[in-house]
Design an enzyme around this catalytic site. Structure first.
Site, PDB file in Angstrom:
ATOM      1  N   GLU A 112      31.341  28.413  85.555  1.00 46.28           N
ATOM      2  CA  GLU A 112      31.685  29.839  85.507  1.00 46.28           C
ATOM      3  C   GLU A 112      33.128  30.104  85.101  1.00 46.28           C
ATOM      4  O   GLU A 112      33.406  31.032  84.361  1.00 46.28           O
ATOM      5  CB  GLU A 112      31.460  30.513  86.879  1.00 46.28           C
ATOM      6  CG  GLU A 112      30.023  30.703  87.244  1.00 46.28           C
ATOM      7  CD  GLU A 112      29.632  29.728  88.312  1.00 46.28           C
ATOM      8  OE1 GLU A 112      30.049  28.557  88.198  1.00 46.28           O
ATOM      9  OE2 GLU A 112      28.911  30.106  89.247  1.00 46.28           O
ATOM     10  N   ASP A 142      27.426  27.570  89.926  1.00 44.02           N
ATOM     11  CA  ASP A 142      27.450  27.401  91.382  1.00 44.02           C
ATOM     12  C   ASP A 142      26.059  27.088  91.963  1.00 44.02           C
ATOM     13  O   ASP A 142      25.042  27.537  91.431  1.00 44.02           O
ATOM     14  CB  ASP A 142      28.002  28.666  92.047  1.00 44.02           C
ATOM     15  CG  ASP A 142      29.513  28.773  91.891  1.00 44.02           C
ATOM     16  OD1 ASP A 142      30.131  27.793  91.468  1.00 44.02           O
ATOM     17  OD2 ASP A 142      30.069  29.849  92.194  1.00 44.02           O
ATOM     18  N   ASP A 187      23.977  28.208  94.129  1.00 45.52           N
ATOM     19  CA  ASP A 187      23.298  29.237  94.915  1.00 45.52           C
ATOM     20  C   ASP A 187      22.495  30.116  93.968  1.00 45.52           C
ATOM     21  O   ASP A 187      22.417  29.855  92.771  1.00 45.52           O
ATOM     22  CB  ASP A 187      24.309  30.067  95.723  1.00 45.52           C
ATOM     23  CG  ASP A 187      25.404  30.690  94.855  1.00 45.52           C
ATOM     24  OD1 ASP A 187      25.241  30.719  93.614  1.00 45.52           O
ATOM     25  OD2 ASP A 187      26.415  31.154  95.419  1.00 45.52           O
ATOM     26  N   GLU A 239      23.006  33.121  92.779  1.00 43.87           N
ATOM     27  CA  GLU A 239      23.784  33.738  91.702  1.00 43.87           C
ATOM     28  C   GLU A 239      24.107  32.720  90.614  1.00 43.87           C
ATOM     29  O   GLU A 239      24.017  33.018  89.421  1.00 43.87           O
ATOM     30  CB  GLU A 239      25.080  34.342  92.262  1.00 43.87           C
ATOM     31  CG  GLU A 239      24.878  35.496  93.221  1.00 43.87           C
ATOM     32  CD  GLU A 239      24.225  36.706  92.574  1.00 43.87           C
ATOM     33  OE1 GLU A 239      24.614  37.070  91.455  1.00 43.87           O
ATOM     34  OE2 GLU A 239      23.314  37.274  93.199  1.00 43.87           O
ATOM     35  N   TYR A 288      32.201  23.754  98.519  1.00 41.27           N
ATOM     36  CA  TYR A 288      31.763  25.097  98.138  1.00 41.27           C
ATOM     37  C   TYR A 288      31.858  26.059  99.311  1.00 41.27           C
ATOM     38  O   TYR A 288      31.442  25.740 100.429  1.00 41.27           O
ATOM     39  CB  TYR A 288      30.323  25.032  97.621  1.00 41.27           C
ATOM     40  CG  TYR A 288      29.874  26.292  96.924  1.00 41.27           C
ATOM     41  CD1 TYR A 288      30.628  26.844  95.903  1.00 41.27           C
ATOM     42  CD2 TYR A 288      28.693  26.928  97.289  1.00 41.27           C
ATOM     43  CE1 TYR A 288      30.228  27.994  95.260  1.00 41.27           C
ATOM     44  CE2 TYR A 288      28.270  28.077  96.649  1.00 41.27           C
ATOM     45  CZ  TYR A 288      29.041  28.616  95.636  1.00 41.27           C
ATOM     46  OH  TYR A 288      28.643  29.754  94.996  1.00 41.27           O
ATOM     47  N   ARG A 308      30.562  29.163  99.767  1.00 48.93           N
ATOM     48  CA  ARG A 308      29.453  30.062 100.139  1.00 48.93           C
ATOM     49  C   ARG A 308      28.342  29.206 100.717  1.00 48.93           C
ATOM     50  O   ARG A 308      27.518  28.649  99.996  1.00 48.93           O
ATOM     51  CB  ARG A 308      28.966  30.868  98.930  1.00 48.93           C
ATOM     52  CG  ARG A 308      30.006  31.868  98.448  1.00 48.93           C
ATOM     53  CD  ARG A 308      29.479  32.797  97.374  1.00 48.93           C
ATOM     54  NE  ARG A 308      30.514  33.706  96.923  1.00 48.93           N
ATOM     55  CZ  ARG A 308      31.330  33.468  95.906  1.00 48.93           C
ATOM     56  NH1 ARG A 308      31.216  32.340  95.218  1.00 48.93           N
ATOM     57  NH2 ARG A 308      32.255  34.341  95.564  1.00 48.93           N
ATOM     58  N   HIS A 356      23.110  21.963 101.832  1.00 52.05           N
ATOM     59  CA  HIS A 356      24.522  22.250 101.583  1.00 52.05           C
ATOM     60  C   HIS A 356      25.375  21.621 102.684  1.00 52.05           C
ATOM     61  O   HIS A 356      24.873  21.143 103.688  1.00 52.05           O
ATOM     62  CB  HIS A 356      24.766  23.758 101.552  1.00 52.05           C
ATOM     63  CG  HIS A 356      24.110  24.440 100.398  1.00 52.05           C
ATOM     64  ND1 HIS A 356      24.312  25.769 100.137  1.00 52.05           N
ATOM     65  CD2 HIS A 356      23.263  23.996  99.449  1.00 52.05           C
ATOM     66  CE1 HIS A 356      23.610  26.123  99.064  1.00 52.05           C
ATOM     67  NE2 HIS A 356      22.970  25.051  98.639  1.00 52.05           N
TER      68      HIS A 356
END
Length: 765
Positions: free
Chosen positions: A9, A82, A84, A86, A307, A309, A354
């Site tokens: 990203e 990422d 997740d 999104e 990470y 999140r 995670h």
């Protein structure tokens, strides 16, 4: 051009990853999302199974073109966004755009995920690619469609029924309801009086305190002594029974253990950063993103944390081994438990694959890399490092002692104290608490044994009042959202910032208060869309999205299940609810002018109390004012300097001020409070002094006391020191996130600046 094209990203992350992959890999950034719903009605079509119309995001079109061009020369595409929903959606959207541009053709496309940006994690991810997960993509699409359908249909209704420009959100609305309901609890709260009786005692020249615990054979309840007469009567009884000294009746000694908190997940990181560092949730996530993506610490760019999140409290085995090694080296083997600690997540549907938020290497001690980090980066990294290390240390052992002092018939005063016998993890880190008095581990008592006699210095009856529940801080709001299952790790910061941007809430002294518009919007949604702002309903919807992400549920049927009753409710309320009904609240009180019922109304300047007989009756007063307070408050001994009429205190859009009683014929006004004088002489006119003032927007500025004759003003706090470069008689204190606090010259053409060490920067906390 290398054989493999890797997409992430952000350019910061691309730079870090490129270092680990070598010359056969080209790493480029998408700069976040590349595609979104078209910004108009019809972007989601419920009539055709919620078909979604996407368009490229203008600001990122050039980045997509560059990726497409690079793809023409690459052998394959590796999507490394990422780990997740999104991130999966960004990869999918980019893949779809590249297909449309015929840039992918028949070339292989791989998806890789990693939870830390380290050489080992990156190389391991590249060695174990997978395909795109349409379950994760569909979960993100379902969430996006739900948010669009709620916003695009409920917001116009708010325009019609409340005020133009308002908007409603699927997750923000329940969060607003939490804040409004807490405010209503506070307003309804009626304090109750209660008294305690404390004794100042002394033994061997050491003072300590005991508190009345048992009265006439019964444990003292909070409201046993509910007025001063009762408290004074008990005080006199105890004085007569003691005769100036007390004898130790019973000594209880105990030892208790306190275990460390689990490593950080997104919500607990946001809470602790708010409590300990004063960071907002969005600031915490922004700085954490920088630490995750990579910072040059003298060995090239390296990701410093995993990470950010996540809702898992798991730590990888190799991380545990390294942390235990560091504890043994730095704090001694006696601070190491026999086996690594494990923690159980409290979050529903937590992604156990995670990891918790931790340093990528515990051996990177914060102080050793401090010079490479900004102040806020260091403070957040230090917090994460300490929490992670502490969670793998032994428990703290605390010795507690309780001493009873009989005093008269059935009365007992009790003194308590505690000392830390073995600090364990506390020597590194201790978790903060919301709205709770910190437990004192330093309430030292003298050595006391049964039968010892101590001196009674004084008895002190103390008056108290019960307090209302506290307003939410960012930390306690995130905690409550998590407890209710509202939102997910990636959304807490955006929920809070959206409520503030929409001006539904304000942050006063770090606590949330609803605005008048926020109250009305919440009341409207709670009364007419109760199902959709219900905490359980919102949490269930989040669970449904998680089921889609795990492949346990189809997304289109879920949207039909939501949409069909929702659109019917919209139509019903649009036709059946009037604007007056929404913006007016009936009061059980008569107008003192005409006797008709009073109402709380929403005007241009917020809520106010007005007569239901308007316009025939024009009676009004502010919400929260008593009838008597609504009478004009004249200022004794002062008349208007322009027309001679009496001055009075008025309330306007920006609060209270002094105005002329002859308004609108005379428009003289002045501030209610005198501006604070900084004591710094105005450098321009050299006659007035610089005063601290507040602009209409609420922002603080500093201007000359001779305004309007002298219009010199600055935004930053003035200092009575001349500029060493240009000689201007005054410097200012300027604080920025990037550079911290500095002395700067206010003259634009002068570039003088000098760092200032504040108390905050000095202690690093």
């Amino acid at each position: 051009m290398g054989k493999h094209l890797v997409i992430v990203e952000s350019p910061a992350k691309a730079k870090t990853i490129k270092k680990y992959l070598g010359k056969d890999y080209e790493v480029m950034a998408s700069y976040g999302h590349v595609r979104d719903l078209v910004p108009k009605g019809g972007a989601v079509d419920p009539e055709h199974d919620f078909a979604m119309k996407y368009d490229i995001i203008d600001r990122n079109s050039k980045h997509v073109d560059a990726i497409a061009k690079a793809m023409n020369k690459a052998d394959d595409l590796i999507l490394a966004t990422d780990p997740d929903r999104e991130g999966e959606a960004i990869s999918w959207h980019l893949y779809e755009l590249l297909k449309n541009k015929k840039a992918v053709k028949d070339k292989p496309v791989h998806r890789v995920v990693f939870h830390e940006i380290t050489k080992r994690a990156i190389q391991e991810a590249i060695e174990h690619p997978r395909g795109l997960s349409m379950d994760l993509v569909n979960a993100q699409q379902a969430r996006r469609a739900l948010d669009y359908l709620v916003g695009f249909n409920l917001s116009p209704l708010l325009w019609k029924k409340v005020r133009r420009g308002l908007s409603a959100g699927r997750v923000q609305s329940p969060a607003l309801r939490l804040i409004v309901e807490r405010e209503e609890e506070i307003e309804k709260f009626r304090p109750r009086e209660y008294w305690t009786v404390e004794a100042d005692l002394e033994k061997d020249d050491q003072a300590f305190v005991a508190k009345l615990n048992v009265l006439h054979g019964k444990k003292l309840g909070q409201f046993t002594l509910n007025n001063e007469d009762k408290a004074r009567k008990v005080e006199q009884e105890l004085i007569e029974a003691a005769g100036g000294e007390l004898t130790v009746g019973k000594v209880e000694k105990k030892q208790r253990k306190r275990n460390p908190a689990a490593p950080f997940i997104t919500s607990t990181l946001q809470q602790e950063a708010s409590r300990k560092l004063g960071f907002t949730a969005s600031r915490t996530m922004r700085v954490a993103q920088q630490l995750y993506e990579g910072i040059d610490i003298g060995e090239g760019a390296v990701g410093l944390i995993t990470y950010m999140r996540t809702d898992s409290v798991t730590l990888a085995n190799e991380a545990l081994d390294e942390i235990r090694e560091l504890i043994s080296q730095r704090y001694g083997a006696d601070n190491l438990p026999d086996a690594p600690r494990t923690f159980k997540t409290k979050a529903k549907n937590a992604q156990e694959a995670h990891e918790a938020i931790r340093p990528t290497s515990a051996m990177r001690v914060p102080e050793e890399i401090k010079s490479h980090l900004s102040q806020e980066q260091f403070r957040l990294y230090d917090l994460i490092w300490k929490r992670t290390v502490a969670c793998q240390m032994i428990h703290a052992t605390i010795d507690t002692v309780g001493v009873d002092f009989p005093c008269g018939e059935g009365n007992v005063l009790r003194a308590t104290g505690s000392t830390i016998a073995i600090p364990g993890f506390i020597s590194v880190y201790q978790e903060s608490q919301d709205d709770a008095k910190a437990e004192s581990d330093e309430n030292m008592l003298p050595r006391l044994e049964e039968g010892d006699v101590v001196s009674l210095v004084k008895l002190r009856p103390e008056q108290h009042f019960t307090e209302p529940p506290p307003r939410y801080t960012e930390a306690s709001l995130v905690k409550t959202l998590e407890e209710h299952g509202i939102g997910r790790p990636s959304t807490y910061a955006s929920i809070i910032s959206t409520l503030q941007q929409r001006e539904y809430v304000t942050l006063e002294k770090k606590r949330f208060q609803p605005t008048d518009v926020g109250r009305v919007v919440s009341r409207f949604l709670t009364q007419h869309f109760d199902q959709y702002v219900d905490y359980d309903f919102t949490a269930k919807l989040e669970d449904d999205l998680d089921e889609i992400a795990r492949g346990e549920r189809e997304w289109v049927p879920l949207l039909h299940q939501f949409w069909d009753p929702f659109q019917q409710r919209i139509k019903t309320k649009e036709e059946g609810v009037s604007r007056k009904e929404v913006t007016t609240e009936e009061l059980d009180e008569e107008c003192p002018k005409c006797g008709q019922p009073l109402q709380i109304k929403l005007g241009r300047r917020g809520r106010f109390i007005g007569c239901s007989g308007y316009p025939e009756c024009d009676y009004t007063r502010n919400v929260g004012e008593d009838k008597e307070d609504a009478e004009p408050e004249y200022i004794e001994g002062r008349s208007c300097p322009e027309c001679g009429s009496q001055l009075l205190i008025r309330t306007g859009r920006y609060g209270k001020f002094i105005g002329c009683s002859s308004y609108p014929d005379c428009k003289y006004i002045e501030p209610l409070e005198k501006p604070e004088d900084t004591g710094v002489t105005c450098p321009e006119c050299k006659q007035g002094s610089m005063l601290k003032r507040k602009a209409r927007s609420g922002k603080i500025f500093y201007s000359c006391s001779r305004y309007p004759d002298c219009k010199y003003a600055v935004w930053n706090e003035p200092i009575d020191e001349p500029c060493p470069d240009c000689g201007w008689p005054m410097l200012t204190l300027k604080t920025t996130k990037r550079r911290g606090t500095e002395k700067v010259c206010p003259q634009k053409e002068c570039k003088f600046s000098e760092p200032v060490e504040t108390e905050e920067s000095a202690d690093g906390e």
